[in-house]
Motif scaffolding. Sequence first.
Motif, PDB file in Angstrom:
ATOM      1  N   VAL A  52       7.711   0.753 -11.738  1.00  9.29           N
ATOM      2  CA  VAL A  52       6.662  -0.178 -11.301  1.00  9.29           C
ATOM      3  C   VAL A  52       7.189  -1.602 -11.212  1.00  9.29           C
ATOM      4  O   VAL A  52       6.910  -2.329 -10.260  1.00  9.29           O
ATOM      5  N   GLU A 112      -1.553   5.843 -18.847  1.00  7.62           N
ATOM      6  CA  GLU A 112      -1.741   4.932 -17.716  1.00  7.62           C
ATOM      7  C   GLU A 112      -0.416   4.391 -17.190  1.00  7.62           C
ATOM      8  O   GLU A 112      -0.179   4.329 -15.984  1.00  7.62           O
ATOM      9  N   ILE A 113       0.464   4.007 -18.131  1.00 10.15           N
ATOM     10  CA  ILE A 113       1.737   3.402 -17.760  1.00 10.15           C
ATOM     11  C   ILE A 113       2.645   3.425 -18.979  1.00 10.15           C
ATOM     12  O   ILE A 113       2.161   3.436 -20.120  1.00 10.15           O
ATOM     13  N   TYR A 154       8.235  -1.197 -16.744  1.00 11.02           N
ATOM     14  CA  TYR A 154       7.057  -0.340 -16.620  1.00 11.02           C
ATOM     15  C   TYR A 154       7.310   0.774 -15.613  1.00 11.02           C
ATOM     16  O   TYR A 154       7.779   0.525 -14.490  1.00 11.02           O
ATOM     17  N   ARG A 164       5.756   4.884 -14.256  1.00 12.07           N
ATOM     18  CA  ARG A 164       4.675   5.857 -14.248  1.00 12.07           C
ATOM     19  C   ARG A 164       5.163   7.131 -13.583  1.00 12.07           C
ATOM     20  O   ARG A 164       6.080   7.090 -12.757  1.00 12.07           O
ATOM     21  N   PRO A 224       2.165   4.481  -6.749  1.00  9.47           N
ATOM     22  CA  PRO A 224       0.779   4.078  -6.481  1.00  9.47           C
ATOM     23  C   PRO A 224       0.174   4.899  -5.341  1.00  9.47           C
ATOM     24  O   PRO A 224       0.824   5.173  -4.335  1.00  9.47           O
ATOM     25  N   ASP A 240      -4.709   1.037  -6.427  1.00 12.15           N
ATOM     26  CA  ASP A 240      -3.990   1.606  -7.555  1.00 12.15           C
ATOM     27  C   ASP A 240      -2.790   0.733  -7.911  1.00 12.15           C
ATOM     28  O   ASP A 240      -2.481   0.532  -9.092  1.00 12.15           O
ATOM     29  N   LEU A 255      -1.992  -1.112 -11.519  1.00  6.51           N
ATOM     30  CA  LEU A 255      -0.748  -0.988 -12.265  1.00  6.51           C
ATOM     31  C   LEU A 255      -0.214  -2.359 -12.666  1.00  6.51           C
ATOM     32  O   LEU A 255       0.268  -2.557 -13.788  1.00  6.51           O
ATOM     33  N   GLU A 256      -0.293  -3.321 -11.758  1.00  5.13           N
ATOM     34  CA  GLU A 256       0.152  -4.672 -12.072  1.00  5.13           C
ATOM     35  C   GLU A 256      -0.682  -5.272 -13.202  1.00  5.13           C
ATOM     36  O   GLU A 256      -0.156  -5.989 -14.070  1.00  5.13           O
ATOM     37  N   CYS A 263       0.563  -3.848 -16.422  1.00  6.57           N
ATOM     38  CA  CYS A 263       1.806  -4.519 -16.810  1.00  6.57           C
ATOM     39  C   CYS A 263       1.504  -5.844 -17.498  1.00  6.57           C
ATOM     40  O   CYS A 263       2.079  -6.164 -18.552  1.00  6.57           O
TER      41      CYS A 263
END
Length: 395
Positions: free
Chosen positions: A198, A293-294, A315, A317, A321, A326, A330-331, A334
Motif C-alpha cells: 500500500v 484491514e491492513i 503497509y 494488504r 484496492p 477502497d 486504505l490511506e 495508514c
Amino acid sequence: MEYIDRKKKLGEVVSIMMDYVENKKTHQTEKTMTVPTRSYTDPAQFEAEMERIFTKVPLMLAFTAELPNNGDYKAMEAVGMPILINRDKKGQVRAFLNVCSHRGAPVAEEGHGNCPVFVCKYHAWSFGQDGRLMGVAEQSTFGKVDKAERGLKQLPCEERGGMIFVCLDPEGAIDLDEYFQGYLGDFEDLDFADWHYVGSRTIHGANWKIAFDGYLEGYHFSSLHPETIHPRTPSNCMHYEGFGPSMRIGFPQHEIKNLLKDVPKEEWGTRENYGYDFVRILFPNVSIFVAPEITQVAQLFPGPTPDKNRTVLNYLRRDPPRDEEDAQALEQFCDFFRNVTYEEDYVIGMEIQKGLESGAHEALIFGKNERGNQYFHEWLNWYVAGDDTAPKPEM
C-alpha cells in the motif's frame, strides 16, 4: 506437513492464551532483568551495535510486493548506508551499495522505479541490473577503465517468504534457515509474497531500543492505549516464542473464548485476528502486526546519533484496492496506525530518552512478565559481546 505442524503449534498457543485471559495470567520467566541506562545513551554502545549487529545480520529491507515486476528497484537508506535493491530481467533480486564507482554519487534516486539500466546523474556512467559497469561517458577523453573492476558493490541478498533480506557487509553472508529457525514458514503460510504493497509512513523517535522495547510487551496497554488497543486486547497478557533471536508474541483478545467457542479446537491455529493476534518480531529491528484491514510492518533504523531513530511504517494488504473509495480507506488506515504509533508510543519514548539522559537511575528493570524485552536484550548483549562461545539465550 510443515503447514499442518505450524497450525497445530499455533492452536496450542491459542489454548494457552485462552487460559491467560480466563485466569488473568501471562507468560512469565524466573526473574527480573536490569539493563544499564547507558545502553540507550552511550555512543560507544551505539557504535558497537552498528558494527556487530546492523552490518552483520540479515536485515529485512524490502518486500516482494514492492518489486513485483522484472526491472523494478527500490533505493533507500539503511543505518546511514545508501542501498539499491532490484529485480533483474530474469526475476532475480540483488542488492548493491547505491554508489557510483566513478565519484561516489548515487546511481538511482531514493524511492521506487523500473529501469533496465542505472545511470549516475553526475557524469552519466551506466550500470546494468547485475551491477556491471556498462558505459563510461565520453570514454575516449576519460581514459582507460577496467569495467570488470568498476561495477557496483554487491551485498549478500536473499528473497524468502515475501521479504527481501540484505547483509550490509559486502564480505558477509546470509543463512536465513539458520538465522530464523523455521520462522519464515509463518509468512509462507500467509502467502505474504502475493500481498499488495500500500505504501509507507516515516516517523522519528528516541534511541532505537527505547522504541523497539514498546513493540515487545503489552504491559502498557491499559495505561498508554486505553482507547485504541486496550478495548480489544487485555493489558499484561502476552505469550512468547523464540526463533533464534527473533520471536512471535501472542496477544489474546478480551473475547477470545466467545469468538472461538464454536470453532473446532483443531482449527484454532487458523483464526488469527479472531480472538487473538500475533506481533512477529524479526531481530534486530522489525515488528509486524497482521490485521484484517491492513498490516503494519515497522522497520526501526538507528541513528544518526544514539538518541534518535527513524522508523519506516510499511503497509500491506492481501488484495489491491477494489476501487478509488477502497484506496482512500486504505490511506486512512495508514494514517490512523501511523498516528497511534507516533502519538501514543514514540512521544513517550522521547520523554524516556530525556529521563535516561538525566542520570536519575543507573539501570532499567524488566519484569518477569516482560520476557520479550529480556529476550531481545539478551540476544543484543550476546551479539555486542562478540563471544562465539557465549550461550545463546532461550525463551
